[in-house]
Design a protein around this motif. Structure first.
Motif, PDB file in Angstrom:
ATOM      1  N   GLN A  37       2.342   6.833   0.202  1.00  0.00           N
ATOM      2  CA  GLN A  37       3.019   6.976   1.488  1.00  0.00           C
ATOM      3  C   GLN A  37       4.446   6.437   1.433  1.00  0.00           C
ATOM      4  O   GLN A  37       5.378   7.053   1.957  1.00  0.00           O
TER       5      GLN A  37
ATOM      6  N   TYR B  58      -5.581   9.550   3.829  1.00  0.00           N
ATOM      7  CA  TYR B  58      -4.792   9.989   2.679  1.00  0.00           C
ATOM      8  C   TYR B  58      -5.534  11.015   1.829  1.00  0.00           C
ATOM      9  O   TYR B  58      -4.969  12.023   1.397  1.00  0.00           O
TER      10      TYR B  58
ATOM     11  N   SER C 275      -1.075   8.809   6.571  1.00  0.00           N
ATOM     12  CA  SER C 275      -1.499   7.507   7.072  1.00  0.00           C
ATOM     13  C   SER C 275      -2.902   7.540   7.660  1.00  0.00           C
ATOM     14  O   SER C 275      -3.679   6.598   7.523  1.00  0.00           O
TER      15      SER C 275
ATOM     16  N   ASP D 288      -1.179   3.465  -0.318  1.00  0.00           N
ATOM     17  CA  ASP D 288      -0.004   2.784   0.224  1.00  0.00           C
ATOM     18  C   ASP D 288       1.250   3.105  -0.587  1.00  0.00           C
ATOM     19  O   ASP D 288       2.347   3.271  -0.027  1.00  0.00           O
TER      20      ASP D 288
ATOM     21  N   TYR E 118       3.817  12.392   7.357  1.00  0.00           N
ATOM     22  CA  TYR E 118       3.603  10.943   7.250  1.00  0.00           C
ATOM     23  C   TYR E 118       2.357  10.522   8.044  1.00  0.00           C
ATOM     24  O   TYR E 118       1.568   9.687   7.578  1.00  0.00           O
TER      25      TYR E 118
END
Length: 266
Positions: A188, A151, A148, A185, A144
């Motif tokens: 993720q 990417y 973030s 976005d 993760y």
């Protein structure tokens, strides 16, 4: 004006066979990953292809983190598609998270499916006591954080790890391309939904006959996971396949197609 299901999920219908095959892709991929299987089965089957919302050429405006906070909403999309096309007794062929989406849909409306085919499927990716999912908590937290931080850099490094087959770099390049076509976005958020999900308790509830295809060397789904599903799903056939990587329908298409064809013929 509301977006149609065909636009929302970039639906394509090919072939003219009496039996329908629905292909459900996995994370970071899209419907084009099934092209080898489509070429093999389109002459005899009706083929339904689609992109999950947030992937491929789906309508990104249809995505919201609230609606797609679990896999159940993707299953609802699949059932919407089945209703729109008036599909019953179809065979769903899923890859990775596309398998669990198919499972959840079959639990709600089992009449839509006569068979399920799971390729590199997992009900839970996170290790849990005796259960081996393949990822520890620190593994996921690192994943993760990398997504973030940058990417696109993450995608270029993640793709070859998951694809394997280092002697064929074009495979990893293709996966990296479809990964980077996803809005960061969305990618993720979807990754968290997938990796934090746990559908182990749903496996015994499944009544639709299921084929479980487990690659021999899958970096995302250990062999123990495939065996776990085979132990929990009532009506199943478990077949280990000689394939490397988490996307064997791309890296070993002949092996995957042959296994599917055999199951369809039974």
């Amino acid at each position: 004006m509301a977006t149609s299901i065909f636009e929302r999920n970039n639906v394509k219908v090919l072939g003219k066979g009496e039996q329908t095959l629905i292909f459900s892709h996995g994370f970071g991929s899209d419907q084009t990953a099934w092209r080898h299987q489509v070429a093999a089965f389109a002459p005899k089957y009706r083929i339904v292809l689609f992109d999950h919302v947030g992937a491929g050429k789906s309508d990104f405006n249809a995505y919201s983190p609230h609606r797609y906070s679990s896999l159940y909403s993707y299953a609802e999309d699949l059932l919407d598609l089945c209703a729109e096309l008036k599909l019953t007794k179809s065979t769903l062929i899923g890859h990775s998270v596309g398998c669990m989406i198919g499972l959840l849909a079959a639990l709600v409306e089992s009449n839509r499916f006569s068979k399920l085919i799971f390729l590199s499927a997992s009900p839970r990716y996170l290790n849990d006591r005796e259960y081996v999912g393949g990822f520890g908590r620190t593994d996921l937290d690192s994943l993760y954080a990398a997504m973030s931080s940058n990417y696109y850099s993450w995608a270029s490094g993640f793709a070859p790890l998951v694809m394997g087959n280092s002697d064929r770099p074009e495979l990893a390049q293709e996966f990296a391309r479809t990964l980077t076509e996803i809005r960061p976005d969305i990618a993720q958020a979807v990754a968290r939904v997938i990796f934090e999900s746990d559908h182990r308790q749903d496996l015994p509830r499944l009544q639709v006959p299921t084929l479980i295809l487990q690659p021999s060397h899958d970096p995302a789904v250990p062999e123990e996971v495939g065996q776990y599903m085979a132990d929990k799903i009532k009506h199943n056939k478990f077949i280990p396949i000689a394939a490397e990587g988490h996307l064997p329908h791309l890296s070993a298409p002949e092996v995957v197609t042959k296994a599917i064809a055999s199951w369809l013929g039974e």
